[in-house]
Design a protein around this motif. Structure first.
Motif, PDB file in Angstrom:
ATOM      1  N   ILE A  47       0.773  -1.236   0.092  1.00  0.00           N
ATOM      2  CA  ILE A  47       0.153  -0.001  -0.086  1.00  0.00           C
ATOM      3  C   ILE A  47       0.837   1.479   0.177  1.00  0.00           C
ATOM      4  CG2 ILE A  47      -1.648   1.299   1.398  1.00  0.00           C
ATOM      5  CD1 ILE A  47      -2.779  -1.249   2.193  1.00  0.00           C
ATOM      6  N   THR A  48       2.240   1.035   0.953  1.00  0.00           N
ATOM      7  CA  THR A  48       2.940   2.297   0.692  1.00  0.00           C
ATOM      8  C   THR A  48       3.496   2.502  -0.582  1.00  0.00           C
ATOM      9  OG1 THR A  48       3.462   1.857   2.921  1.00  0.00           O
ATOM     10  CG2 THR A  48       4.974   3.141   1.827  1.00  0.00           C
ATOM     11  N   SER A  49       3.767   1.486  -1.466  1.00  0.00           N
ATOM     12  CA  SER A  49       4.440   1.706  -2.797  1.00  0.00           C
ATOM     13  C   SER A  49       3.321   2.285  -3.643  1.00  0.00           C
ATOM     14  CB  SER A  49       4.782   0.263  -3.333  1.00  0.00           C
ATOM     15  OG  SER A  49       5.849  -0.254  -2.568  1.00  0.00           O
ATOM     16  N   LYS A  50       1.971   1.965  -3.308  1.00  0.00           N
ATOM     17  CA  LYS A  50       0.978   2.453  -4.350  1.00  0.00           C
ATOM     18  C   LYS A  50       0.777   4.132  -4.073  1.00  0.00           C
ATOM     19  CE  LYS A  50      -0.304  -1.541  -5.779  1.00  0.00           C
ATOM     20  NZ  LYS A  50       0.083  -1.918  -7.187  1.00  0.00           N
ATOM     21  N   TYR A 113       5.518  10.280 -17.257  1.00  0.00           N
ATOM     22  CA  TYR A 113       5.005  10.125 -16.015  1.00  0.00           C
ATOM     23  C   TYR A 113       5.009   8.497 -15.673  1.00  0.00           C
ATOM     24  CZ  TYR A 113       2.666  10.565 -11.363  1.00  0.00           C
ATOM     25  OH  TYR A 113       2.232  10.311 -10.030  1.00  0.00           O
ATOM     26  N   PHE A 114       4.544   7.637 -16.563  1.00  0.00           N
ATOM     27  CA  PHE A 114       4.273   6.364 -16.209  1.00  0.00           C
ATOM     28  C   PHE A 114       5.572   5.562 -16.812  1.00  0.00           C
ATOM     29  CE2 PHE A 114      -0.109   7.674 -15.984  1.00  0.00           C
ATOM     30  CZ  PHE A 114      -0.448   7.333 -14.935  1.00  0.00           C
ATOM     31  N   ASN A 115       6.768   5.666 -15.901  1.00  0.00           N
ATOM     32  CA  ASN A 115       8.010   5.045 -16.211  1.00  0.00           C
ATOM     33  C   ASN A 115       7.963   3.460 -15.784  1.00  0.00           C
ATOM     34  OD1 ASN A 115       8.335   5.090 -13.225  1.00  0.00           O
ATOM     35  ND2 ASN A 115       9.179   7.113 -13.648  1.00  0.00           N
ATOM     36  N   GLU A 116       8.983   2.952 -15.565  1.00  0.00           N
ATOM     37  CA  GLU A 116       8.909   1.335 -15.574  1.00  0.00           C
ATOM     38  C   GLU A 116       8.681   1.188 -14.114  1.00  0.00           C
ATOM     39  OE1 GLU A 116      12.249  -2.141 -15.820  1.00  0.00           O
ATOM     40  OE2 GLU A 116      12.836  -0.024 -16.435  1.00  0.00           O
ATOM     41  N   LEU A 117       8.889   1.922 -13.084  1.00  0.00           N
ATOM     42  CA  LEU A 117       8.756   1.647 -11.726  1.00  0.00           C
ATOM     43  C   LEU A 117       7.127   1.992 -11.401  1.00  0.00           C
ATOM     44  CD1 LEU A 117      11.461   3.444  -9.686  1.00  0.00           C
ATOM     45  CD2 LEU A 117      11.115   1.043 -10.255  1.00  0.00           C
ATOM     46  N   MET A 119       4.765   1.836 -13.805  1.00  0.00           N
ATOM     47  CA  MET A 119       4.041   0.788 -14.588  1.00  0.00           C
ATOM     48  C   MET A 119       4.013  -0.673 -13.759  1.00  0.00           C
ATOM     49  SD  MET A 119       2.433   1.998 -16.843  1.00  0.00           S
ATOM     50  CE  MET A 119       1.775   0.758 -17.852  1.00  0.00           C
ATOM     51  N   LYS A 120       4.903  -0.855 -12.962  1.00  0.00           N
ATOM     52  CA  LYS A 120       4.904  -2.043 -11.881  1.00  0.00           C
ATOM     53  C   LYS A 120       3.760  -1.931 -11.102  1.00  0.00           C
ATOM     54  CE  LYS A 120       9.887  -3.138 -12.447  1.00  0.00           C
ATOM     55  NZ  LYS A 120      11.205  -3.371 -11.539  1.00  0.00           N
ATOM     56  N   GLN A 121       3.325  -0.841 -10.719  1.00  0.00           N
ATOM     57  CA  GLN A 121       2.286  -0.525  -9.635  1.00  0.00           C
ATOM     58  C   GLN A 121       0.777  -0.604 -10.274  1.00  0.00           C
ATOM     59  OE1 GLN A 121       3.081  -0.605  -6.627  1.00  0.00           O
ATOM     60  NE2 GLN A 121       5.167  -0.780  -6.944  1.00  0.00           N
ATOM     61  N   ILE A 122       0.697  -0.545 -11.594  1.00  0.00           N
ATOM     62  CA  ILE A 122      -0.603  -0.212 -12.505  1.00  0.00           C
ATOM     63  C   ILE A 122      -0.607  -0.883 -13.497  1.00  0.00           C
ATOM     64  CG2 ILE A 122       0.273   1.962 -13.460  1.00  0.00           C
ATOM     65  CD1 ILE A 122      -2.355   3.317 -12.709  1.00  0.00           C
ATOM     66  N   THR A 123      -1.761  -1.269 -14.120  1.00  0.00           N
ATOM     67  CA  THR A 123      -2.215  -1.706 -15.443  1.00  0.00           C
ATOM     68  C   THR A 123      -3.217  -0.750 -16.208  1.00  0.00           C
ATOM     69  OG1 THR A 123      -3.966  -3.268 -14.666  1.00  0.00           O
ATOM     70  CG2 THR A 123      -1.603  -3.936 -14.722  1.00  0.00           C
ATOM     71  N   PHE A 124      -3.179  -0.619 -17.502  1.00  0.00           N
ATOM     72  CA  PHE A 124      -4.105   0.151 -18.092  1.00  0.00           C
ATOM     73  C   PHE A 124      -4.938  -0.829 -19.196  1.00  0.00           C
ATOM     74  CE2 PHE A 124      -1.395   3.535 -16.550  1.00  0.00           C
ATOM     75  CZ  PHE A 124      -2.341   4.698 -16.063  1.00  0.00           C
ATOM     76  N   GLU A 125      -6.039  -0.397 -19.266  1.00  0.00           N
ATOM     77  CA  GLU A 125      -6.970  -0.957 -20.446  1.00  0.00           C
ATOM     78  C   GLU A 125      -7.329   0.324 -21.425  1.00  0.00           C
ATOM     79  OE1 GLU A 125     -11.118  -3.157 -21.285  1.00  0.00           O
ATOM     80  OE2 GLU A 125     -10.456  -2.854 -19.318  1.00  0.00           O
ATOM     81  N   ARG A 126      -7.019   0.397 -22.651  1.00  0.00           N
ATOM     82  CA  ARG A 126      -7.001   1.668 -23.231  1.00  0.00           C
ATOM     83  C   ARG A 126      -8.043   1.522 -24.412  1.00  0.00           C
ATOM     84  NH1 ARG A 126      -3.178   5.204 -21.662  1.00  0.00           N
ATOM     85  NH2 ARG A 126      -1.295   4.209 -20.531  1.00  0.00           N
ATOM     86  N   ASN A 127      -8.595   2.770 -24.852  1.00  0.00           N
ATOM     87  CA  ASN A 127      -9.513   2.839 -26.051  1.00  0.00           C
ATOM     88  C   ASN A 127      -8.765   2.888 -26.962  1.00  0.00           C
ATOM     89  OD1 ASN A 127     -11.579   3.027 -27.612  1.00  0.00           O
ATOM     90  ND2 ASN A 127     -12.194   5.021 -26.860  1.00  0.00           N
ATOM     91  N   ILE A 179      -8.987   2.928 -18.566  1.00  0.00           N
ATOM     92  CA  ILE A 179      -9.287   2.449 -17.182  1.00  0.00           C
ATOM     93  C   ILE A 179      -8.149   1.907 -16.625  1.00  0.00           C
ATOM     94  CG2 ILE A 179     -10.839   1.061 -15.920  1.00  0.00           C
ATOM     95  CD1 ILE A 179     -12.918   1.671 -18.259  1.00  0.00           C
ATOM     96  N   PHE A 180      -7.661   2.173 -15.472  1.00  0.00           N
ATOM     97  CA  PHE A 180      -6.624   1.642 -14.865  1.00  0.00           C
ATOM     98  C   PHE A 180      -6.878   0.903 -13.470  1.00  0.00           C
ATOM     99  CE2 PHE A 180      -6.849   5.840 -12.753  1.00  0.00           C
ATOM    100  CZ  PHE A 180      -6.807   5.505 -11.515  1.00  0.00           C
ATOM    101  N   TYR A 181      -6.035   0.128 -13.230  1.00  0.00           N
ATOM    102  CA  TYR A 181      -6.149  -0.900 -11.937  1.00  0.00           C
ATOM    103  C   TYR A 181      -4.885  -1.220 -11.167  1.00  0.00           C
ATOM    104  CZ  TYR A 181      -7.448  -5.120  -9.110  1.00  0.00           C
ATOM    105  OH  TYR A 181      -7.522  -5.934  -7.880  1.00  0.00           O
TER     106      TYR A 181
END
Length: 395
Positions: A47-50, A113-117, A119-127, A179-181
């Motif tokens: 959670i801290t990392s998020k 902004y969404f660099n490699e570190l 992107m390890k914390q988040i996933t995107f579903e794009r249109n 939409i991200f998660y």
């Protein structure tokens, strides 16, 4: 080791009864303790990392002359132990769909902004469908999309909360392009991302723009050095300063968990002393016999002590192994439970890396062994009063 002590200890260990129940109890106590330590430590770190990577960064710089500061960071990032420094414009808004509303924080970010570190914390579903509309795009979380009952390509209205008291509420229309998660709904439902240039149109006050700094993973323990490197003339803060309640809750939770676990260990340790005392009570005649043939009080106590202590250590090892097995599979277990519709799991992070707190486990084990040692030794003092005369009084 004295042959008498060794043989009598082995006899007691192999004999079914209270020692077997002691082993099972210690194992059943240690397994959930280890599992709880793994869960709490991994959950808090995740959670801290998020919060750090998606919400606030390790360090934030506020105030004037951010462009010159950003340039300086780019030139000296090796010296300052910085992984990335990104300009971010943020503010709050109410998001409206045809069925519901949600309060969100709008973060204006650039493509880098969404660099490699991160992107390890988040996933995107794009249109992926192209659009000729001039309506700006926005990325919202899966939790927010579920709450508003919207999907990719849908449009939502934003009521922008002004960052200046002289401004008034203004509505804008945006299109959901992504939409991200991240695995943590409690944070996801508060976040949304738009292009930074558009964000500066919505939130034009200088106080709405900051620089988020990520420290290199190898220098996590040196965040204070990064802060001091900028000097005191800049308004600098850490992620914990922006999330005081979350940070304090983590600290308090960790302390309370350790206190509760230690109390459980104390109870388990005193149970082993009770087992030792009852074992002596059951073996009164045997103890009297071995004393009759010349055995000393010290040898009798040593034999009884080794029997109970060996079983305690064996149960502890078995419990640790079982706890590690369960703890290392908590992620899939929680994900499966979440898929069953357990709403309470939305308060927990489901996508986290397992972190085994070896130091805490070692502390719990050491505490169990020390208290068991002391309590068993005390409980065996009564073997002194068992004399060969007990053979005649028991007849």
């Amino acid at each position: 080791m004295n042959p008498f002590v060794r043989l009598w200890s082995i006899k007691r260990i192999t004999r079914r009864g209270r020692l077997t129940s002691c082993l099972i109890l210690i194992a059943l106590v240690m397994a959930p303790l280890v599992c709880a330590l793994i869960f709490s430590d991994s959950m808090m770190e995740g959670i801290t990392s998020k919060y750090i990577y998606l919400s606030d960064g390790h360090v934030q710089i506020n105030g004037e002359h951010l462009t010159s500061i950003s340039s300086m960071i780019g030139e000296e990032n090796e010296k300052l132990m910085i992984y990335s420094a990104d300009e971010v414009t943020s503010g709050y808004a109410l998001m409206y769909s045809a069925t519901n509303t949600s309060s969100v924080m709008i973060k204006g970010v650039s493509d880098s902004y969404f660099n490699e570190l991160r992107m390890k914390q988040i996933t995107f579903e794009r249109n992926t469908e192209p659009s000729s509309s001039s309506i700006k795009g926005i990325a919202i979380s899966r939790a927010t999309a579920r709450k508003l009952e919207v999907g990719l390509g849908d449009r939502v209205a934003l009521m922008i909360v002004p960052d200046d008291v002289k401004k008034v509420l203004r509505p804008v229309l945006v299109r959901i392009d992504a939409i991200f998660y991240s695995g943590y709904d409690q944070l996801d439902e508060l976040l949304s991302f738009i292009d930074i240039d558009y964000a500066k149109e919505l939130y034009s006050d200088d106080s709405s723009t900051t620089i988020e700094i990520l420290v290199k993973p190898d220098y996590m323990e040196k965040i204070n050095d990064v802060i001091y490197a900028f000097g005191l003339e800049h308004d600098i803060s850490r992620w914990s300063d922006h999330n005081v309640s979350v940070y304090e809750n983590f600290v308090t939770s960790r302390q309370m968990i350790m206190i509760i676990l230690m109390l459980v260990v104390v109870v388990a340790a005193f149970y082993t002393a009770s087992v030792a005392q009852q074992m002596v009570q059951d073996d009164i005649q045997d103890i009297a016999i071995v004393k009759l043939v010349g055995s000393s009080n010290a040898l009798v106590r040593k034999s009884a002590f080794l029997s109970v202590y060996a079983v305690t250590i064996a149960g502890m090892i078995l419990g640790i192994g079982l706890g590690l097995l369960i703890g290392c599979n908590l992620g899939p277990i929680l994900t499966w439970l979440s898929s069953l519709g357990m709403q309470s799991l939305s308060f927990y992070l489901l996508d986290f890396s397992i972190n085994i707190p070896w130091l805490s486990i070692a502390l719990i084990c050491a505490m169990l062994m020390i208290i068991s040692f002391i309590s068993i030794r005390i409980s065996l003092i009564r073997t002194r009063i068992i004399t060969p005369m007990r053979l005649f009084t028991s007849l």
